[in-house]
Every structure is written in structure tokens, then in C-alpha cells.
Scaffold this motif. Structure first.
Motif, short mmCIF file in Angstrom:
data_model
loop_
_atom_site.label_atom_id
_atom_site.label_comp_id
_atom_site.label_asym_id
_atom_site.label_seq_id
_atom_site.Cartn_x
_atom_site.Cartn_y
_atom_site.Cartn_z
N VAL A 76 0.86 -1.19 0.00
CA VAL A 76 0.00 0.00 0.00
C VAL A 76 0.90 1.23 0.00
CG1 VAL A 76 -0.18 -0.01 2.53
CG2 VAL A 76 -1.94 1.15 1.19
N GLU A 77 0.47 2.26 -0.74
CA GLU A 77 1.30 3.46 -0.82
C GLU A 77 1.31 4.23 0.49
OE1 GLU A 77 0.29 5.86 -4.17
OE2 GLU A 77 0.71 4.27 -5.61
N SER A 78 0.13 4.44 1.08
CA SER A 78 0.09 5.17 2.36
C SER A 78 -1.23 4.89 3.08
CB SER A 78 0.23 6.67 2.12
OG SER A 78 -0.93 7.18 1.47
N ILE A 79 -1.14 4.93 4.42
CA ILE A 79 -2.33 4.89 5.27
C ILE A 79 -2.15 5.97 6.32
CG2 ILE A 79 -3.79 3.55 6.82
CD1 ILE A 79 -2.85 1.01 5.56
N GLU A 80 -3.06 6.93 6.33
CA GLU A 80 -2.97 8.03 7.30
C GLU A 80 -4.16 7.97 8.25
OE1 GLU A 80 -2.67 11.67 5.14
OE2 GLU A 80 -0.83 11.08 4.09
N GLY A 81 -3.91 8.46 9.47
CA GLY A 81 -4.98 8.50 10.48
C GLY A 81 -5.28 7.15 11.08
N LEU A 82 -4.30 6.20 11.01
CA LEU A 82 -4.55 4.83 11.48
C LEU A 82 -4.27 4.73 12.98
CD1 LEU A 82 -5.19 1.89 10.71
CD2 LEU A 82 -2.75 1.55 10.31
N PRO A 83 -5.29 4.41 13.79
CA PRO A 83 -5.06 4.21 15.23
C PRO A 83 -4.43 2.83 15.48
CG PRO A 83 -7.37 3.86 14.72
CD PRO A 83 -6.70 4.21 13.43
N PRO A 84 -4.03 2.53 16.73
CA PRO A 84 -3.55 1.17 17.05
C PRO A 84 -4.62 0.14 16.68
CG PRO A 84 -3.16 2.66 18.89
CD PRO A 84 -4.00 3.41 17.91
N THR A 85 -4.21 -0.99 16.10
CA THR A 85 -5.18 -1.98 15.62
C THR A 85 -5.12 -3.27 16.44
OG1 THR A 85 -3.60 -2.79 14.00
CG2 THR A 85 -5.17 -1.13 13.25
N ILE A 86 -6.29 -3.85 16.65
CA ILE A 86 -6.41 -5.15 17.33
C ILE A 86 -7.27 -6.05 16.45
CG2 ILE A 86 -7.35 -6.38 19.33
CD1 ILE A 86 -6.67 -3.93 21.02
N SER A 87 -6.76 -7.22 16.14
CA SER A 87 -7.51 -8.16 15.30
C SER A 87 -8.18 -9.21 16.18
CB SER A 87 -6.54 -8.84 14.32
OG SER A 87 -7.08 -10.04 13.85
N ILE A 88 -9.47 -9.44 15.93
CA ILE A 88 -10.18 -10.53 16.62
C ILE A 88 -10.66 -11.47 15.52
CG2 ILE A 88 -12.00 -11.11 18.25
CD1 ILE A 88 -11.97 -8.24 19.23
N GLU A 89 -9.81 -12.46 15.21
CA GLU A 89 -10.08 -13.34 14.09
C GLU A 89 -10.79 -14.60 14.54
OE1 GLU A 89 -6.92 -13.44 10.88
OE2 GLU A 89 -5.73 -12.76 12.59
N GLN A 90 -11.19 -15.41 13.52
CA GLN A 90 -11.87 -16.67 13.80
C GLN A 90 -10.87 -17.79 13.89
OE1 GLN A 90 -15.13 -18.37 11.72
NE2 GLN A 90 -15.75 -16.33 11.23
N ARG A 91 -10.04 -17.77 14.90
CA ARG A 91 -9.10 -18.87 15.08
C ARG A 91 -9.79 -19.95 15.89
NH1 ARG A 91 -5.75 -14.73 16.72
NH2 ARG A 91 -5.81 -15.53 18.85
#
Length: 950
Positions: A76-91
């Protein structure tokens, strides 16, 4: 006016995304939808989450980064305004049997603390309350011992603590003691070596060694007991006859002499040697030989191999065991030609379990028995083959010492409001919430337990909010579905109360009945209202309508997707003509009712009688054959127990000799109408990148044969094996046929570089010189299936396999796409295609558990066509499903309930969908009614109906 905060994504090209630019509103509930394979997960997980996680990890020191799983920078060229991310996947749930719902939510940690602080200990022998022992009482107990008994009195100084403990040894030496017991070994102080500081140790000082002589020893014993109790802070250990006895001035039964050590939280941990049952090490189960597996066919006589393991452990052992069977027949007057089931119960018991002393008196013979013989062989053999073969006749059974409760008797005899910790965790989340909300405590206990109970109650409420009331707290994490495990993690995140975070979720409604959807949606809205951004990849209609912002990725799948077709409100999605999602929401497209339903013949059915595993209440149920049958009900009502644990395992054992033991039931009738049973689940089709749809379906074998038949290949003497990237010969040996090499970068993420030798094409130059219709083997593997269908149009066998892959909606996938990149839904459809490609006997039962997982409305249309095609061939398809579009097209519906957990386990109604909506107790019927109100269409997407055939 300040601009609205957004997450601005520019130039996203991960996987099939086509240079996507998109703005996601911050602090909103955003749903990403679209066809399976359109690029939803590539945008939400592989771009947004991956970049957020990568930025967090890069903010850490180089030293810390080497211990964390590194993520590649997304394309991806750029991502702006991205807060900390948490993934809750279907494991899937944790594989370890020690992980439970209570441990994974930390509820068990709080319960251990609660029981340690306000629990009331009772004697596990007589049930009387435990009181403190005095030194005088301890002396009297010891004086009651046998004259001449040799005892050693020890004072525990260190119990299960790490360190070298030099100060302890120095203090003991200064006080004049000469012997200590370190980790179970008695040593003189001068011989003690430096202890490993990273291991836990037990250190006891030997206060005295005494031979009991009641006439002269009392004064010395009294002095030693008092000294030991003083040194051990109220605890002392007496050893004699090879066993230790713990005495305590803190907790002991005055009648039985049972003593407790200090009641600490670790006493209630089944993962600690201080609390775990010593027989099963806290697992609650033991592997035991199963008599039903040892004699699977009870109609066979002994001479024809009724005792199966005795004829499958090698020729030499078979001869030996045959001799034993002849001895048994001679000893107990058994005719070798008599069927096992016709032997009297006493003889069957002796054959399997061996003789008891009473049997030896009665019959004047000793016989070892099949089970003791196999256990002896299992424990003493060095052959892994023999061990594995014998393990095939074992099943997990509750530990006899703790009855499956995992803990020592001391831990189980500490009560809070009349319940021990095992009984508290055996309750459903609903019942546990009620128990801890109404817990009667005195003023002192209220002060002690206030903070503990607050945490327990909050966590139980969060689990209730995400629709998991039916789970018990001691349910093993490994038995949870992907959706249940995801909702447990979601509950933990809600409980953490984080603000300003971007949560990315993968289909959280999976496994939820429509009745429970609202509670889950309320939880997601609550996360948003805390000040978080919630991004959900979802196909569920209720969830999409509830969203603040919808992004529709498409328009198609694979190469035909990867674009933002529409975004905004549901109305804006519906207004976009290219949006397939919009067409289904507006009613322009629909999953129509079948024009005619098949009429089930209940005289031609498989019938389960007396099903009582887990929460099933001894139910009888008929599954009509040559029909499309849907088993439904609210979450936790007993669907999976009935279909997978009983029906599938029972029929697999009856038809195919499977080893898995079915759940508790009386019998299954009608198995003779079937020749096999196949479960098509969502587990991976392979666990390495070498596995792909072509290898799984057998298409790659045909492709390699075609290349081997070319003139150039024949001239060079190339066989089909030359065109395999799994074996030496034709593959590139520099990368061993992988196409890429992995470079380990220590504290940076591993770098995958394209192989210099083959340029990522997997094969050596000589192999790639062989062309078929102008393309080499590497180019064929990179073809989309829909293109390969045209390319191999004149080859019927290969054409049939590729057509089935196209029919199940996988035309966008590459022929050689690595299995590790497939979703669960894609893997399941590859398996369906493989089954469709086989010659059908028309007597197969197929079982699928929530096959609509990960599927868009358009994909469900295709799935229903395929499933109905299997039924039209005379087969039976049984699906566990909550999706109303699937339920409304079924020929027969079995609805379990009415609730989940203890309030479920009954057959609420069984019949066609029109009958289900008439049952007032059926939640499924209530939600299904609007779906049946639409008129049936002759051009229904399901295959045309046919009456059931024998």
C-alpha cells in the motif's frame, strides 16, 4: 468546522486489490462486504490491521522485536490517520486440553483467589469443617503409630520457589542442623550444591529422626514437633514407610487427622503440581482401552478374530495370542465358534479384564485378560508402531481418582456457598452469573471479595452480551468453534475498556442464531461508543443494516474483484447497479424458495434413538434419506452433539469401521440404506504451500500426464513425476519447488525473496522447455480455474474436475493457489468439488457444519445448487445451519432447543419449513416466517426437486 477524522488508504494493492483508494470513517461501525474472494479480508486484515500492527512492533526496541511475530509491510502506498489496531479473528480454540473458557477469560484466576480467601475448608473424608490442629493433637496422632516405626520430622522452609536460596542454607547451618531434604533428596548440608536459580525448589530441614518407643519417646517427640512447627511457620512434614504426611497448626480435621497446608490460589490450579490431581496431572481424563474398540463386531466368534487387536499386532504376536485364546476356551469351556455376544457376561468380563481372586477360586484358573495384556505391552514395548496401534483402541475416559474434576481432594473440599471450585465452573455462564450475583457473604467476606467478585461478574456479563450463555466455564477451548472463540476474545476486549483503538473482526455472527444477533450487535455498538473504530468483515444482513458505513468490495471474486464498488449507507449500496450486495438488499436478486419440495419418506430414514450426550435429553430423531435436511436451533441447543458426535461417529463406525467413539445413545437404525458417510468441514485441505486445489482434487495428476504425453517430453523420456514440484527431477532444487526462499532477519520480519534460479516458477529450465498448447507447467498453475476450463476443453476427465470447481464458485482461484491462502469456506468448497467429481453411488450421507461461513448471498445460491445436485443423485445432505436462506430451501428441518445449554437438548419440531413456522416454541420458526412469505419461483436457484428414492 473541523474535518471528520478518517483512515485514509491510498494505493492498496495487497493480493487482488486494484490500487484501491478508500476513506474509512474513524470511531464508527464499518462493515466490509462483498463476494467470497473479492478482497474484503485483503483490505481489512492484510492492509489495515497488518499496517497498524507493523507500526506498533516497529516502535519497540530491536531487542524486543526479535521475540515478536513480525508482519510484512502491506502493499500500500500510504495509510494516514490509522489508530492502534487489534484483530479478533476466527481462530480455532487452543489445542491444549488445559485451556478452558474460564482460564482463557481469566475468570478462573479470580475464582482461585476467591476460594483461597473466603473458601470454607471441609474434611474430604468425613465432611466435617476443618479446624486448626494444636501441637498436642499432632503429638497424639504420631504416638498412635506402630511401635518401632521410624519417622523423620521435617520443617518446610521453601515451597515451590525459584532461586539459589543460599540464605536459607546459611541460616539452617547457623542453627546447628546438619541435614536437609532438597527436591525430595535428603543430603548433608555440606554436600548441597548450588541450586538452579531458574527452577522451583522444595527445601525442608530435617529436625529429628525418631524410632517410636511409646514408653520413653514422648518428651523428645514433643520438643521436636514444637521445633519443626516453629521453623516451618505452622507446617511440618513427617516421613515414614515411604510416604509424607503434612501436619498444620493452620488447617486440619480433628477426627480424621487430615491436614491442609496454607490455602493459597495455587491449590486450586489444575496446571500446578500443588493443585492438580496426581493421577491425571490435572487433565481430568486418562487414556484407557475401550472394550467397544477391542471387539468392534460382537457377532464374530473368537476363532474368526472377534478380539481385533490380537490379530493386528504382527504375525508373531498373532500366533501367541491365538494360543492364549485356545487356552481361554479350554479353561472356561467356551466353544471357539460361538459369537462373542452370545458368551455369558461373566466369561466376556474374564476374557477382556482377566480373572479376579474370586474367579480363580471358582474356576481354578488364572487368565490375564485382553486389556491387562495390551496395557502391559503398551507400557513395556519400545516399538512406536506397536504403541500407535494399541493407542488406536484407546479412548479418553474420566480420571478415576478425581472423577474428571482435575484437582486434588484438598482443593475440592473448599466450599463457597456450598459449591467447590469445580462445581462453580461446571455451571453454564448464565447460571454462574446468577450464582455470583446472589452470593450471600458476611461483612468481612464482602470487604475481602468485593474487587474479585466485581471482575468475575463483569466478565460473565460480557460473555452473556455476546450470546455465549449456554457454554459452561469448564468447556475446553479446543472444542469451541471459530465463532465461539472469537466472541470470547471479543468479550475480553469489551472488558478491557480501551479507547481510540481500531478493532478488526472476521464474521463475528458465525454460529449465532438470528435470535442472538441483537446482543452481539449491541456489544459491537458499545465498543464503538467507547470511542473506537470497529471494522467488521461480514455477510450477515442484520449487521450490514446496523453499520454506520458499508464498503462493498467487488464486483466479482479474484481477478474480477479488488475494487470498491460502492460505499456509504445501505441505501447508497442498493443504488449502485454494479453492486451484487445491493441487488440482494433491494430484492432484484434473491435466494428463491424451491418450486416443489421433495416429499420425505420417513420409512426410508436413519433414526437415532436415545441420544443423551452432553445436554441432549434422550431424544429420538429421524433423518429422511435422499433429502436435503437442515438441523437448526439456537446456539448451544445440541445440534453439533447430535449430528457430529452421535450421527456422524455412529454411522462412520458402523459403515467404515472408524475408531472415534460416538456420543451416548441407544442405537442408530437404517445404516444399511447407506454405503458411506462423509463430513465436509472447513479444515484446511493441506497445511503447506505445496498443497493446492489441483493436487487435492486430482486435477494436477491429469495435467502432469498431459505434459508427459507431449512429443518433446516423450523424446526426452520424461514421466509425469518430472512435472511435480514435490520431488527431485523436474523441480528447481535451489528453492526445492517452493518458488521463494525465506531469509531470517533476526529482529526484522522474515524476508521472502523470489528464487534467483527459477524466478519463482518452481521448476528447472529443462522442465519449463516442455510446452502444452504453447504454455509450460508453471504458467498452467498460475491460470485462473475459469481460464483453465477453456484451455483444457477437449479433455473430459480434467474438464469434469475443473467444472465442479467452477460450479462451487471458485472459478477465480488459481489452479496452483497454495492451500494456506484459502479461507475455511473456500477449503470446504474445494472438498465439495472433489466429491462432486467422483462417481456417485447415490447412497452417501454428506454432513456439513455451517457451510455458509464466509459466503455472500450470491455464493450461497451456488452452494445450494451444488448441495441439491448431490441430493438429486440420490444422496442425503445434512447441514447444521442458522442461515434462514438455507433453512427455507430444505426438504426437512430438525429444530433443537428450545434454549441453549441445560434448557435445550430437545427436539422442538421436525418437518418441512412450513411445519416449523407453525410451532410456537420454535425460535427458528419465528425468524423463518418472513422468509417463507415470499412466493416460490419456478426459476429457483436450487436444483429441481425430486421425490425420495430408495
Amino acid at each position: 468546522m473541523a474535518p471528520k477524522p478518517i483512515i485514509a488508504i491510498r494505493g492498496a494493492r495487497e493480493h487482488n486489490l486494484k490500487n484501491v483508494d478508500v476513506d474509512l470513517p474513524r470511531d464508527k461501525f464499518v462493515v466490509v462486504t462483498g463476494l467470497s474472494g473479492s478482497g474484503k479480508s485483503s483490505l481489512a486484515f492484510d492492509t489495515v490491521y497488518a499496517e497498524g500492527q507493523r507500526r506498533y512492533v516497529e516502535s519497540l526496541s530491536a531487542y524486543a522485536r526479535q521475540f515478536l511475530e513480525q508482519m510484512q509491510k502491506p502493499d500500500v502506498e500510504s495509510i494516514e490517520g490509522l489508530p492502534p489496531t487489534i484483530s479478533i479473528e476466527q481462530r480455532q480454540g487452543h489445542a491444549t486440553p488445559r485451556s478452558t473458557v474460564a482460564t482463557s477469560t481469566e475468570i478462573y484466576d479470580y475464582l482461585r483467589l476467591l476460594y483461597a480467601r473466603i473458601g470454607k475448608p471441609q474434611c474430604y473424608k468425613c465432611g466435617r469443617p476443618i479446624t486448626q490442629q494444636t501441637a498436642e493433637q499432632i503429638i497424639e496422632i504420631l504416638m498412635d503409630g506402630t511401635d518401632g516405626a521410624k519417622l523423620a520430622l521435617l520443617a518446610p522452609l521453601v515451597r515451590g520457589k525459584k532461586g539459589t536460596h543460599k540464605d536459607v542454607f546459611e541460616r539452617v547451618r547457623r542453627e546447628g542442623y546438619v541435614r536437609v531434604r532438597v527436591d525430595g533428596q535428603v543430603q548433608e548440608l555440606k554436600d548441597v550444591l548450588t541450586l538452579d536459580k531458574n527452577k522451583k525448589h522444595e527445601i525442608e530441614v530435617v529436625v529429628d529422626r525418631i524410632t517410636l518407643e511409646k514408653s520413653v519417646i514422648r518428651r523428645r517427640l514433643a520438643d521436636s514437633v514444637e521445633t519443626a512447627l516453629k521453623l516451618g511457620d505452622g507446617l511440618m512434614i513427617v516421613t515414614g514407610n515411604g510416604e509424607d504426611r503434612l501436619f498444620s497448626t493452620l488447617y486440619a480435621c480433628a477426627f480424621c487427622g487430615v491436614s491442609f497446608g496454607e490455602i493459597q490460589p495455587r491449590l486450586f490450579s489444575f496446571n500446578s503440581p500443588y493443585g492438580a490431581c496426581s493421577s491425571c496431572d490435572g487433565l481430568g481424563t486418562c487414556l484407557e482401552l475401550d472394550e467397544d474398540l477391542i471387539v468392534p463386531d460382537k457377532t464374530l466368534p473368537l476363532k474368526d478374530g472377534a478380539v481385533e487387536p490380537w490379530r493386528r499386532l504382527g504375525k508373531r504376536m498373532t500366533i501367541r495370542y491365538n494360543r492364549r485364546l485356545r487356552e481361554f476356551s479350554d479353561m472356561f469351556g467356551v466353544k471357539p465358534g460361538v459369537a462373542f455376544e452370545k458368551l455369558d457376561a461373566d466369561k466376556r468380563r474374564i476374557l477382556l479384564r482377566g480373572t479376579t481372586p474370586e474367579d480363580e477360586k471358582k474356576h481354578k484358573f488364572w487368565f490375564e485378560g485382553v486389556v491387562p495384556s495390551l496395557m502391559h505391552r503398551f507400557k513395556n514395548t519400545e516399538s512406536e508402531f506397536i504403541k500407535q496401534r494399541i493407542m488406536g483402541y484407546m479412548t479418553e475416559t474420566p480420571c478415576l481418582a478425581c472423577n474428571g474434576k482435575r484437582l486434588k481432594p484438598e482443593a475440592l473440599s473448599v466450599l463457597v456457598n456450598g459449591k467447590n471450585i469445580h462445581e462453580a465452573t461446571s455451571m453454564t455462564i448464565d447460571a454462574a452469573r446468577e450464582f455470583f450475583l446472589t452470593l450471600p457473604l458476611n461483612k468481612e467476606e464482602q470487604v475481602i471479595a468485593k474487587l474479585i467478585l466485581k471482575e468475575v461478574r463483569n466478565r460473565l456479563q460480557f460473555l452473556t452480551d455476546v450470546g455465549l450463555t449456554y457454554l459452561t466455564l469448564d468447556r475446553k477451548s479446543a472444542t469451541l468453534s471459530g465463532g465461539e472463540a472469537q466472541r470470547i476474545r471479543l468479550a475480553s476486549q469489551v472488558g478491557s475498556g480501551l479507547v481510540g483503538v481500531c478493532y478488526v473482526l472476521d464474521e463475528p455472527t458465525i454460529g449465532l442464531h438470528e435470535r442472538d444477533n441483537k446482543r452481539l450487535l449491541d456489544t459491537l455498538i458499545k465498543l464503538r461508543d467507547l470511542g473506537n473504530t470497529v471494522i467488521v468483515v461480514e455477510h450477515d444482513e442484520d449487521t450490514i443494516r446496523q453499520a454506520d458505513h458499508v464498503i462493498d468490495v467487488g464486483p466479482g471474486a479474484g481477478l474480477h474483484g479488488g475494487e470498491i464498488v460502492a460505499q456509504g449507507t445501505v441505501a447508497e449500496i442498493m443504488a449502485e447497479k454494479r453492486s451484487i450486495t445491493g441487488r440482494f438488499f433491494s430484492g432484484a436478486d434473491e435466494i428463491a424458495l424451491p418450486a416443489v419440495r421433495r416429499k420425505p419418506d420417513l420409512g426410508l430414514a436413519v433414526e437415532v434413538r436415545g441420544a443423551r450426550e452432553n445436554n441432549l435429553k434422550k431424544v429420538d430423531v429421524k433423518i429422511p434419506l435422499s433429502c436435503f435436511v437442515c438441523v437448526t436451533g439456537v446456539s448451544g441447543s445440541g445440534k453439533s452433539t447430535l449430528v457430529e458426535d452421535i450421527l456422524h461417529r455412529g454411522l462412520a463406525r458402523a459403515l467404515m469401521g472408524a475408531k472415534d467413539k460416538p456420543g451416548a445413545h441407544d442405537k442408530i437404525l437404517g445404516a444399511a440404506h447407506l454405503d458411506k458417510i462423509i463430513e465436509i468441514d472447513q479444515s484446511p485441505i493441506g497445511r503447506t504451500p505445496r498443497s493446492n486445489p489441483a493436487t487435492y482434487t486430482g486435477a494436477f495428476d491429469e495435467i502432469r500426464k498431459l505434459f508427459a504425453m507431449s512429443k518433446e517430453a516423450k523424446a526426452r523420456g520424461y514421466e509425469p513425476g518430472r512435472f511435480s514440484f514435490n520431488v527431485k527431477g523436474g523441480r528447481c532444487e535451489a528453492c526445492e519447488g517452493q518458488g521463494t526462499k525465506v531469509i531470517e532477519m533476526h529482529f526484522l520480519p522474515d524476508v521472502y525473496v523470489v528464487c534467483e534460479e527459477c524466478k519463482g516458477r518452481r521448476y528447472n529450465a529443462e522442465t519449463l522447455e516442455i510446452k502444452f498448447k504453447g504454455k509450460d507447467i508453471s504458467e498452467v498453475l498460475e491460470m485462473p480455474i475459469e481460464e483453465a476450463l477453456q484451455f483444457f476443453a477437449n479433455f473430459p476427465k480434467l474438464q469434469r474436475v475443473l467444472e465442479t470447481l467452477e460450479e462451487v464458485g471458485l472459478g477465480y482461484m488459481h489452479v496452483g493457489q497454495a492451500s494456506t491462502t484459502l479461507s475455511g469456506g473456500e477449503a470446504q468448497r474445494v472438498k465439495l468439488a472433489a466429491e462432486l467429481g467422483k462417481a456417485s453411488t447415490g447412497r452417501t450421507m454428506y454432513i456439513l457444519d455451517e457451510p455458509t461461513t464466509g459466503l455472500h448471498f450470491a455464493d450461497i445460491q451456488k452452494l445450494l445448487r451444488v448441495l441439491n445436485r448431490l441430493v438429486d443423485l440420490g444422496n442425503t445432505v445434512v447441514v447444521i445451519e442458522h442461515n434462514m436462506h438455507v433453512i427455507k430451501t430444505a426438504d426437512w428441518v430438525v429444530d433443537l432447543g428450545p434454549e441453549g445449554g441445560d434448557k435445550g437438548g430437545e427436539i422442538v419440531v421436525a418437518g418441512p419449513p412450513e411445519r416449523v413456522v407453525q410451532e410456537p416454541r420454535s425460535y427458528t420458526g419465528q425468524y423463518l416466517k418472513p422468509y417463507l412469505a415470499k412466493p416460490a419461483t419456478a426459476a429457483a436457484p436450487v436444483a429441481k426437486a425430486s421425490t425420495a428414492q430408495a
